[in-house]
Design a protein around this motif. Structure first.
Motif, PDB file in Angstrom:
ATOM      1  N   PHE A 281       0.860  -1.179   0.000  1.00 33.54           N
ATOM      2  CA  PHE A 281       0.000   0.000   0.000  1.00 33.54           C
ATOM      3  C   PHE A 281       0.897   1.230   0.000  1.00 33.54           C
ATOM      4  CE2 PHE A 281      -2.908   3.086   2.031  1.00 33.54           C
ATOM      5  CZ  PHE A 281      -4.006   2.920   1.215  1.00 33.54           C
ATOM      6  N   VAL A 282       0.556   2.224  -0.827  1.00 34.96           N
ATOM      7  CA  VAL A 282       1.372   3.438  -0.915  1.00 34.96           C
ATOM      8  C   VAL A 282       0.493   4.642  -0.585  1.00 34.96           C
ATOM      9  CG1 VAL A 282       2.989   4.759  -2.305  1.00 34.96           C
ATOM     10  CG2 VAL A 282       2.684   2.322  -2.761  1.00 34.96           C
ATOM     11  N   PHE A 283       0.925   5.399   0.415  1.00 35.66           N
ATOM     12  CA  PHE A 283       0.107   6.495   0.931  1.00 35.66           C
ATOM     13  C   PHE A 283       0.981   7.733   1.144  1.00 35.66           C
ATOM     14  CE2 PHE A 283      -2.697   8.413   4.286  1.00 35.66           C
ATOM     15  CZ  PHE A 283      -3.829   8.522   3.501  1.00 35.66           C
ATOM     16  N   LEU A 294      -4.685   3.434   6.223  1.00 36.35           N
ATOM     17  CA  LEU A 294      -3.486   2.695   6.636  1.00 36.35           C
ATOM     18  C   LEU A 294      -3.842   1.592   7.627  1.00 36.35           C
ATOM     19  CD1 LEU A 294      -0.795   5.489   7.106  1.00 36.35           C
ATOM     20  CD2 LEU A 294      -0.756   3.652   5.405  1.00 36.35           C
ATOM     21  N   ALA A 297      -5.563  -1.213   5.575  1.00 35.90           N
ATOM     22  CA  ALA A 297      -4.570  -2.006   4.839  1.00 35.90           C
ATOM     23  C   ALA A 297      -3.806  -2.913   5.793  1.00 35.90           C
ATOM     24  CB  ALA A 297      -3.615  -1.077   4.090  1.00 35.90           C
ATOM     25  N   ALA A 304       2.978  -0.993   4.149  1.00 35.50           N
ATOM     26  CA  ALA A 304       2.758   0.281   3.459  1.00 35.50           C
ATOM     27  C   ALA A 304       4.005   1.141   3.404  1.00 35.50           C
ATOM     28  CB  ALA A 304       1.636   1.049   4.143  1.00 35.50           C
ATOM     29  N   SER A 306       4.402   5.041   3.658  1.00 32.64           N
ATOM     30  CA  SER A 306       3.555   6.156   4.084  1.00 32.64           C
ATOM     31  C   SER A 306       4.392   7.398   4.334  1.00 32.64           C
ATOM     32  CB  SER A 306       2.810   5.787   5.372  1.00 32.64           C
ATOM     33  OG  SER A 306       2.163   6.918   5.923  1.00 32.64           O
ATOM     34  N   CYS A 312      -0.217   9.167  10.657  1.00 37.23           N
ATOM     35  CA  CYS A 312       0.314   8.026   9.893  1.00 37.23           C
ATOM     36  C   CYS A 312       1.491   7.379  10.607  1.00 37.23           C
ATOM     37  CB  CYS A 312       0.730   8.484   8.496  1.00 37.23           C
ATOM     38  SG  CYS A 312      -0.644   9.091   7.495  1.00 37.23           S
ATOM     39  N   GLY A 322       6.114  -1.390   7.568  1.00 36.24           N
ATOM     40  CA  GLY A 322       6.150  -0.527   6.395  1.00 36.24           C
ATOM     41  C   GLY A 322       7.328   0.418   6.437  1.00 36.24           C
TER      42      GLY A 322
END
Length: 380
Positions: A281-283, A294, A297, A304, A306, A312, A322
Motif C-alpha cells: 500500500f502506498v500512501f 493505513l 490495509a 505500506a 507512508s 500516519c 512498512g
C-alpha cells in the motif's frame, strides 16, 4: 425510567458519518442521538439504519460567507428549539458553525473532535483564516478530543489552544473492525483476474481520494518511472477524483489514462478485496489527522509506504510494518518503491505483522469502551 440526554452529532457532509460506523449503535444505548449534516440521502439513510434521528442543514465545505451565515442561523434556531445536552462536532466547517451556535445557545457540553488540520494544506490569507476558525472552535468547546497524539501536539505547538486535549486510548475516530477487515473473511475475493493482473505481478495500491493532497502526483510519477525499468508491476488506484476541490496536474491525468499498468478501479463500497490484491500500500499524503486507510490495509496484512506525518507515523513503524518517507518527495518515494521491488522477501516478511500491531493498538470495541467511559464522565 431514566430520560436519555440529547446528543447532537454534526458533520459538514453526511459521508463523514463513516467515522461513526457501528459506534452509533453503542451511543444510542445511552443517548437520544440526532445526526445533523447537509440534507443529502446519505444523512437519512445513516440515521434510519442506526435508528437515530436526523436533521438536514446545508453547510458548504469551502468558505462561503453568505451560505455560512445562513447555516449558522439555521443551527441557532434548531439548537434553541430542541435544547441538546451534548454536541459532538466534527469536520472543520461543521464544527466551527455548530460550536458557535451551541455556545450562543448555552449547550452544556460541547465536544470538538479534531480529525485533522485543514489549514496545513493551505498558505497565505486562507491559512490564517482557517487557523482562526480552529481557535474559535476550540474556544467554544468545553472538551477537545484529538484523533491522534500528533494532532494534539500540533494544536498546542501552533498555538491553536492552550486547553487540555484528550486522545481516546491510542487514537483514531472509530478504531478498526478486525472481524470485517480480515484477509480470511469469506467475502474477500481474488479480483486480480478481473483487472488482468497476473498472480506474479507486484501490485502497488492506493485507496482514497485521487487528489493532490494525497500525493497522487508524486505516486503516479514514481510508478511511471519504475514502469519504464521493471516489468510485471501494476498500480491499483481505488477512489474518485475531486477536480472541483483539489485537482491533479494535467500531466498526471495523462499518464494515468495512457499507462495500461495503472488501473483505475473507481469508488468501491467494499474495499477489502482490493486491499487484498495489493502487495504494498502506498500512501504519500501531505497531511492527515490519522490515516484510516493505513489501518484498513494493515488489518488486511498489507504493509505500506507512508508519509512520515502526524497520525500516519502512529500506525506505521518504520521497517516493521512498512516504511516512512518525507511527503512531497517524488525521488524518495521512487527509491522506496524500487527497494520494495528488489527486496520482495522483505515485503513478504513485513506482511506477517501489520494485523497484530493494529489489533494491539486500535481494536474497535476496545476504543468504544474507552470512548463511552469518557462520555459517561462528562455527561452524567
Amino acid at each position: 425510567m431514566v430520560i436519555k440526554k440529547k446528543l447532537f452529532i454534526v458533520t459538514t457532509v453526511p459521508m463523514s458519518f463513516v467515522f461513526f460506523k457501528g459506534q452509533l449503535l453503542k451511543l444510542r444505548e445511552k443517548f437520544d442521538v440526532t445526526l445533523i449534516s447537509s440534507p443529502e440521502s446519505a444523512l437519512y439513510e445513516t440515521a434510519d439504519f442506526n435508528k437515530v434521528k436526523s436533521h438536514g442543514i446545508k453547510m458548504a465545505r469551502e468558505i462561503s460567507l453568505f451560505s455560512d451565515l445562513v447555516s449558522l442561523f439555521k443551527l441557532l434556531l434548531y439548537f434553541y428549539k430542541n435544547r441538546p445536552d451534548l454536541l459532538h462536532a466534527n469536520t472543520p466547517k461543521g464544527s466551527f458553525l455548530s460550536l458557535s451556535a451551541a455556545w450562543f445557545c448555552k449547550v452544556p457540553t460541547r465536544i470538538y473532535y479534531v480529525h485533522g488540520l485543514r489549514y496545513q494544506g493551505t498558505n497565505g490569507l486562507k491559512k490564517k483564516l482557517l487557523m482562526s476558525m480552529e481557535r474559535i472552535s476550540c474556544f467554544f468547546a468545553t472538551d477537545i478530543i484529538a484523533v491522534s497524539k500528533g494532532v494534539r501536539e500540533v494544536l498546542h505547538t501552533d498555538k491553536i489552544t492552550k486547553e487540555k486535549i484528550k486522545v481516546i486510548w491510542n487514537g483514531s475516530a472509530n478504531g478498526i473492525d478486525l472481524n470485517y477487515f480480515d484477509p480470511n473473511h469469506s467475502d474477500v475475493k481474488n479480483i486480480r483476474p478481473t483487472f488482468a493482473i497476473a498472480e506474479d505481478d507486484f501490485v502497488f495500491g492506493f485507496l482514497g481520494r485521487l487528489v493532490r493532497d494525497k500525493g497522487i502526483n508524486e505516486l503516479v510519477e514514481a510508478f511511471n518511472q519504475l514502469n519504464g525499468e521493471y516489468s510485471k508491476i501494476k498500480l491499483l488506484l481505488v477512489g474518485s477524483y475531486e477536480d472541483h476541490l483539489d485537482p491533479l496536474r494535467e500531466e498526471t491525468i495523462s499518464v494515468i489514462k495512457r499507462n495500461n499498468n495503472i488501473i483505475e478501479a473507481g469508488v468501491q463500497y467494499d474495499v477489502r478485496s482490493y486491499l487484498n490484491a495489493m502487495d504494498l500500500f502506498v500512501f504519500p499524503s501531505y497531511r492527515e489527522g490519522f490515516g484510516i486507510v493505513l489501518m484498513e490495509a494493515a488489518a488486511m496484512n498489507v504493509p505500506a509506504i507512508s508519509s512520515d506525518i502526524i497520525g500516519c507515523n502512529e500506525i506505521i513503524e518504520d521497517h516493521v510494518n512498512g516504511f516512512l518517507i518525507p511527503p512531497k518527495n517524488h525521488t524518495v518515494l521512487y527509491e522506496k518503491m524500487k527497494y520494495a521491488l528488489e527486496n520482495k522477501d522483505t515485503i513478504t516478511t513485513m506482511s506477517q505483522v501489520p494485523r497484530d500491531l493494529i489489533s494491539a493498538k486500535f481494536e474497535q470495541r476496545r476504543l468504544w469502551e474507552e470512548l463511552l467511559k469518557f462520555y459517561d464522565k462528562i455527561a452524567y
